[in-house]
Write a protein that holds these residues in place. Sequence first.
Motif, PDB file in Angstrom:
ATOM      1  N   ASN A  19      42.214  30.642  51.292  1.00 25.09           N
ATOM      2  CA  ASN A  19      42.015  31.980  50.722  1.00 25.09           C
ATOM      3  C   ASN A  19      42.107  33.096  51.755  1.00 25.09           C
ATOM      4  N   PHE A  20      42.666  32.789  52.925  1.00 24.40           N
ATOM      5  CA  PHE A  20      43.087  33.858  53.822  1.00 24.40           C
ATOM      6  C   PHE A  20      44.378  34.505  53.316  1.00 24.40           C
ATOM      7  N   PHE A  21      44.992  33.853  52.313  1.00 23.10           N
ATOM      8  CA  PHE A  21      46.228  34.351  51.729  1.00 23.10           C
ATOM      9  C   PHE A  21      46.113  34.305  50.213  1.00 23.10           C
ATOM     10  N   ALA A  22      46.908  35.118  49.543  1.00 20.21           N
ATOM     11  CA  ALA A  22      46.981  35.103  48.086  1.00 20.21           C
ATOM     12  C   ALA A  22      48.294  34.483  47.652  1.00 20.21           C
ATOM     13  N   THR A  23      48.334  33.991  46.411  1.00 23.65           N
ATOM     14  CA  THR A  23      49.576  33.496  45.825  1.00 23.65           C
ATOM     15  C   THR A  23      49.740  34.099  44.440  1.00 23.65           C
ATOM     16  N   GLU A  24      50.973  34.207  44.005  1.00 23.39           N
ATOM     17  CA  GLU A  24      51.250  34.812  42.703  1.00 23.39           C
ATOM     18  C   GLU A  24      50.637  34.013  41.552  1.00 23.39           C
ATOM     19  N   PRO A  25      50.709  32.657  41.542  1.00 21.89           N
ATOM     20  CA  PRO A  25      50.072  31.926  40.442  1.00 21.89           C
ATOM     21  C   PRO A  25      48.585  32.195  40.325  1.00 21.89           C
ATOM     22  N   GLN A  26      47.909  32.334  41.463  1.00 24.15           N
ATOM     23  CA  GLN A  26      46.476  32.633  41.465  1.00 24.15           C
ATOM     24  C   GLN A  26      46.210  34.003  40.838  1.00 24.15           C
ATOM     25  N   ILE A  27      46.976  34.996  41.250  1.00 24.70           N
ATOM     26  CA  ILE A  27      46.784  36.351  40.727  1.00 24.70           C
ATOM     27  C   ILE A  27      47.072  36.399  39.235  1.00 24.70           C
ATOM     28  N   ARG A  28      48.171  35.746  38.842  1.00 24.39           N
ATOM     29  CA  ARG A  28      48.552  35.745  37.421  1.00 24.39           C
ATOM     30  C   ARG A  28      47.489  35.060  36.573  1.00 24.39           C
ATOM     31  N   LEU A  29      46.928  33.965  37.059  1.00 26.60           N
ATOM     32  CA  LEU A  29      45.889  33.269  36.304  1.00 26.60           C
ATOM     33  C   LEU A  29      44.655  34.141  36.135  1.00 26.60           C
ATOM     34  N   ALA A  30      44.234  34.812  37.191  1.00 25.91           N
ATOM     35  CA  ALA A  30      43.071  35.692  37.094  1.00 25.91           C
ATOM     36  C   ALA A  30      43.315  36.807  36.075  1.00 25.91           C
ATOM     37  N   GLU A  31      44.501  37.397  36.113  1.00 24.20           N
ATOM     38  CA  GLU A  31      44.823  38.464  35.161  1.00 24.20           C
ATOM     39  C   GLU A  31      44.795  37.939  33.730  1.00 24.20           C
ATOM     40  N   ARG A  32      45.323  36.745  33.518  1.00 19.58           N
ATOM     41  CA  ARG A  32      45.350  36.182  32.169  1.00 19.58           C
ATOM     42  C   ARG A  32      43.945  35.889  31.652  1.00 19.58           C
ATOM     43  N   LEU A  33      43.091  35.349  32.506  1.00 20.69           N
ATOM     44  CA  LEU A  33      41.731  35.044  32.075  1.00 20.69           C
ATOM     45  C   LEU A  33      40.969  36.316  31.711  1.00 20.69           C
ATOM     46  N   LEU A  34      41.157  37.372  32.494  1.00 21.97           N
ATOM     47  CA  LEU A  34      40.506  38.635  32.162  1.00 21.97           C
ATOM     48  C   LEU A  34      40.999  39.168  30.819  1.00 21.97           C
ATOM     49  N   GLU A  35      42.284  39.008  30.561  1.00 20.05           N
ATOM     50  CA  GLU A  35      42.836  39.470  29.284  1.00 20.05           C
ATOM     51  C   GLU A  35      42.313  38.639  28.122  1.00 20.05           C
ATOM     52  N   LEU A  36      42.319  37.316  28.264  1.00 16.32           N
ATOM     53  CA  LEU A  36      41.853  36.442  27.192  1.00 16.32           C
ATOM     54  C   LEU A  36      40.364  36.650  26.913  1.00 16.32           C
ATOM     55  N   ALA A  37      39.610  36.951  27.963  1.00 16.79           N
ATOM     56  CA  ALA A  37      38.174  37.177  27.806  1.00 16.79           C
ATOM     57  C   ALA A  37      37.852  38.585  27.320  1.00 16.79           C
ATOM     58  N   GLN A  38      38.889  39.432  27.181  1.00 19.54           N
ATOM     59  CA  GLN A  38      38.706  40.830  26.771  1.00 19.54           C
ATOM     60  C   GLN A  38      37.703  41.516  27.697  1.00 19.54           C
TER      61      GLN A  38
END
Length: 411
Positions: free
Chosen positions: A88-107
């Motif tokens: 976690n010294f670095f980010a990856t696109e799948p990680q970011i996309r998953l976080a965004e999706r969970l926030l959306e699904l959780a409203q």
Amino acid sequence: MTDLGTHGEAGLERGRVDLQRYGHALMGTYGEPMRVLTRGEGSWVWDADGNRYLDLLGGIAVNALGHGHPAWVAAIAQQAATLAHTSNFFATEPQIRLAERLLELAQAPHGSRVFFCNSGTEANEAAFKMARKTGKRTVIALEGGFHGRSMGALSMTHKEALRAPFAPLLEHMVFVPRDDVDALKAAVAENAADLAAIILEPIQGESGVRPLSHAFLAMARELTLRHEALLVMDEVQTGVARTGAWFAHQLAGIQPDVMTLAKGLGGGFPIGAVIAFGEKAGGLLVKGDHGTTFGGNALAAAAANATLDVIQEQDLLAHAKTVGEHLRTSLEALDGVVEVRGEGLMLGIGLAAPVSAAVAKAAVDAGFIVNPPSPDTIRLVPALTLTTAEADLFIAWMAEHATRLISEGSA
């Protein structure tokens, strides 16, 4: 490949050898495994002796897409060949996309944030630390609740048999009876000045699939708002379409401050998550407060994204409701079944006698994998892709064989 009904002691020679090896090499924390499994496809698995089983346990609500789903396998293979782990010294696109999706699904509202880890226990450990970061100490949990086996999660778990060998656990824990509004009000009133959080499962899985009433959930929400405490929803088992909603608390029309996820999120790949709702909860853990080496790695995130993709594309929320209702109505009609509790494809079959262990053993011998979480309950948490025709195989077996065991147990 053998058909259902041919399972028994005669054909387990290779399996016996492997189980002996298991007993010599692994710690005995789980007891002796029922079988040695070698492969799976959809809702079916095969053991080392070629026997086939209908998997109605799904790795304990983990294998949301069943075994070997081609889209899930392809996503993992592609990500593994590209980039699996970075720390976690670095980010990856799948990680970011998953976080965004969970926030959306959780409203989740503006300012909400996600923390990734590797299991439900780890997610609940993080939630416990968030509760302590409020500056208050007391956490109210429920009798019958299960939140994990590490020290913080175990402190919030009620079962004394699990707690006693590791006492003393963390202090300032208060347990109240599940679904008892008056007891909850009294516990909050007694600890109002120091109340950090209330943690609960919308449906208690390990104690026998025991749903909490919407009225109880609403009262927990009201009390935590009134006393500026966190409402933590442990959706490790109920989350990610298991109940026919993305998250079980949505069925009650409430929103928590913190939600913990794992199990079905990765579709079989280890991943956990904590969702903090809003600016206040989202800002509780800051740099240096918490962390995990493997949490949210690209490979786990790819598996979770693929799982969410298939659930959405195949409308498995609706499918879970349909097949779950078919199981419910069919099983409730059987002699010896007193009730079927739960939502969607998280069901507890309430038996008229405390013979669930005997029923579960007979089931696996006949080619069905189920779980007896309490003496009078059989738990079903199969793949969300389970078909009605597959469900009917188990219903027919219950009607022909399990009802006899229940009747003998009632005599």
